[in-house]
Design an enzyme around this catalytic site. Structure first.
Site, PDB file in Angstrom:
ATOM      1  N   GLU A  38       2.834 -12.842   5.783  1.00  0.00           N
ATOM      2  CA  GLU A  38       2.964 -12.693   6.763  1.00  0.00           C
ATOM      3  C   GLU A  38       4.388 -12.206   7.679  1.00  0.00           C
ATOM      4  O   GLU A  38       4.134 -11.337   8.517  1.00  0.00           O
ATOM      5  CB  GLU A  38       2.728 -13.940   7.777  1.00  0.00           C
ATOM      6  CG  GLU A  38       2.550 -14.233   9.197  1.00  0.00           C
ATOM      7  CD  GLU A  38       1.859 -15.518   9.678  1.00  0.00           C
ATOM      8  OE1 GLU A  38       1.887 -16.413   8.751  1.00  0.00           O
ATOM      9  OE2 GLU A  38       1.646 -15.812  10.862  1.00  0.00           O
ATOM     10  N   TYR A 196      -1.097   1.026 -15.407  1.00  0.00           N
ATOM     11  CA  TYR A 196      -1.299   1.669 -14.036  1.00  0.00           C
ATOM     12  C   TYR A 196      -2.454   2.721 -14.000  1.00  0.00           C
ATOM     13  O   TYR A 196      -3.443   2.900 -13.233  1.00  0.00           O
ATOM     14  CB  TYR A 196      -0.119   2.040 -13.559  1.00  0.00           C
ATOM     15  CG  TYR A 196       0.001   2.790 -12.195  1.00  0.00           C
ATOM     16  CD1 TYR A 196      -0.074   2.122 -10.886  1.00  0.00           C
ATOM     17  CD2 TYR A 196      -0.091   4.102 -11.954  1.00  0.00           C
ATOM     18  CE1 TYR A 196      -0.166   2.755  -9.832  1.00  0.00           C
ATOM     19  CE2 TYR A 196      -0.153   4.636 -10.745  1.00  0.00           C
ATOM     20  CZ  TYR A 196      -0.089   3.802  -9.518  1.00  0.00           C
ATOM     21  OH  TYR A 196      -0.414   4.502  -8.209  1.00  0.00           O
ATOM     22  N   VAL A 198      -4.848   3.715 -16.256  1.00  0.00           N
ATOM     23  CA  VAL A 198      -6.256   2.942 -16.323  1.00  0.00           C
ATOM     24  C   VAL A 198      -6.753   2.451 -15.202  1.00  0.00           C
ATOM     25  O   VAL A 198      -7.791   2.709 -14.787  1.00  0.00           O
ATOM     26  CB  VAL A 198      -6.399   2.051 -17.507  1.00  0.00           C
ATOM     27  CG1 VAL A 198      -7.705   1.298 -17.638  1.00  0.00           C
ATOM     28  CG2 VAL A 198      -5.922   2.699 -19.007  1.00  0.00           C
ATOM     29  N   SER A 199      -5.807   1.439 -14.572  1.00  0.00           N
ATOM     30  CA  SER A 199      -6.383   0.977 -13.195  1.00  0.00           C
ATOM     31  C   SER A 199      -6.680   1.941 -12.216  1.00  0.00           C
ATOM     32  O   SER A 199      -7.699   1.885 -11.345  1.00  0.00           O
ATOM     33  CB  SER A 199      -5.338  -0.114 -12.566  1.00  0.00           C
ATOM     34  OG  SER A 199      -4.172   0.600 -11.872  1.00  0.00           O
ATOM     35  N   LYS A 200      -6.171   3.039 -12.213  1.00  0.00           N
ATOM     36  CA  LYS A 200      -6.313   3.844 -11.130  1.00  0.00           C
ATOM     37  C   LYS A 200      -7.579   4.849 -11.528  1.00  0.00           C
ATOM     38  O   LYS A 200      -8.120   5.365 -10.718  1.00  0.00           O
ATOM     39  CB  LYS A 200      -5.098   4.793 -10.896  1.00  0.00           C
ATOM     40  CG  LYS A 200      -3.883   4.038 -10.035  1.00  0.00           C
ATOM     41  CD  LYS A 200      -4.430   3.702  -8.709  1.00  0.00           C
ATOM     42  CE  LYS A 200      -3.398   3.182  -7.846  1.00  0.00           C
ATOM     43  NZ  LYS A 200      -3.726   2.837  -6.395  1.00  0.00           N
TER      44      LYS A 200
END
Ligand code: NAP
Length: 289
Positions: A38, A196, A198-200
């Protein structure tokens, strides 16, 4: 007519902040800068105010289904629908990170891929006609980044490229990668050594599935999903080595967020930071930046 609403995840800094800034200038409606913290989110809203720009803030941690559902309920009860969704939030371990690869694989895939998927699953039912969805992928999310020439890599590329690939099958593929990474066997099974990346690749593959499924489930509603490599951008993620400013990095994502009604292409596309549509399956991978 109901006010149009745009949402950007991870909007408190970096490219996400640049996308919020661009949408504040160009989107005819309300822009939501969301963030997992926040204080950081509200500080970003104040920075925009100093530029004479107005965005609204809401908490959204893409790694928490509870947080995503609270945001979904808020959007539903306040606006009844959504017009633009930019999935920008992501993490990347530094090259020097000391966390074991197994952990990097699990956390990267969970935040970057499953987080994006969960946001979509909760918010897609709220997407109105002509809705625009943008996933901020990466050059690392090009299919040819699974670059081995051995049969295992060739088979993996075939599975990711399958025009009939489904989300459950994609989740299964990524679960397999994470499980192999835990056994240090991902390389010998054809996967690259980049959590990173593989995630993309998963985010890029998801884009194609979602466009196909939306075209089938909501024909005529003109909901368009694309993913984008924003360029190599000067942000915390790149340790400020990137060559583009956050506004330059926000150009292609915000362009895709504002595609006009009934646009013919890109739809389900992989788009480069210069707005060019790139062949995700066959490449060649454009030069990195
Ligand atoms: N920079 C580049 O050159 C480059 C190149 C290719 C692709 N990309 C992609 O571009 C996007 C933005 O990257 P960036 O360079 O701007 O990175 P960044 O400066 O590190 O910003 C990442 C943003 O994502 C937020 N985030 C991380 N985890 C989150 C979560 N669980 N829930 C909500 N927000 C979360 C961060 O929030 P906190 O401030 O709270 O951490 C921050 O606002 C990412 O998808 C990245 O993979 C960047």
């Amino acid at each position: 007519m109901a006010a149009k609403v745009a949402v950007v995840t991870g909007g408190n800094k970096g490219i996400g902040y640049g996308i919020v800034r661009a949408l504040c200038k160009k989107f005819e409606g309300i822009v939501y800068l969301t963030a997992r913290d926040e204080g950081r989110g509200l500080a970003a809203i104040e920075d925009l105010k100093k530029e004479g720009l107005e965005a609204k803030f809401h908490l959204l941690d893409v790694d928490s289904l509870d947080s995503i559902q609270r945001f979904r309920d808020y959007v539903k009860s306040t606006y009844g629908g959504l017009d633009v969704l930019v999935n920008n939030a992501a993490i990347a371990y530094k090259v020097a990170a000391t966390e074991p690869f197994a952990e990097q694989a699990e956390v990267s895939c969970r935040v970057n891929f499953i987080g994006t998927l969960n946001v979509c699953n909760e918010l897609f039912p709220l997407m109105r006609k002509h809705g625009r969805v943008v996933h901020v992928s990466s050059s690392a999310g090009h299919l040819q980044r699974i670059n081995g020439q051995e049969p295992e890599s060739i088979e993996l590329r075939k599975q990711f490229a399958d025009p009939e690939l489904t989300t459950p099958k994609l989740i299964e593929l990524i679960d397999t990668f994470v499980s192999l990474a835990k056994q240090a066997k991902h390389r010998e099974n054809g996967w690259p050594n980049s959590a990173y990346g593989v995630s993309k690749v998963a985010v890029s593959a998801l884009t194609r599935i979602q466009q196909r499924e939306l075209d089938q489930s909501r024909p005529g509603d003109d909901i368009v999903v694309n993913c984008v490599h924003p360029g190599y951008v000067d942000t915390d993620m790149t340790s400020h080595k990137g060559v583009l400013t956050i506004d330059q990095g926000a150009d292609a994502p915000s362009h895709l967020a504002l595609l006009p009604p009934n646009v013919k292409e890109p739809r389900g596309g992989y788009v480069w930071h210069n707005r060019a549509i790139v062949d995700w399956v066959n490449g060649p991978t454009p030069t990195i930046y």
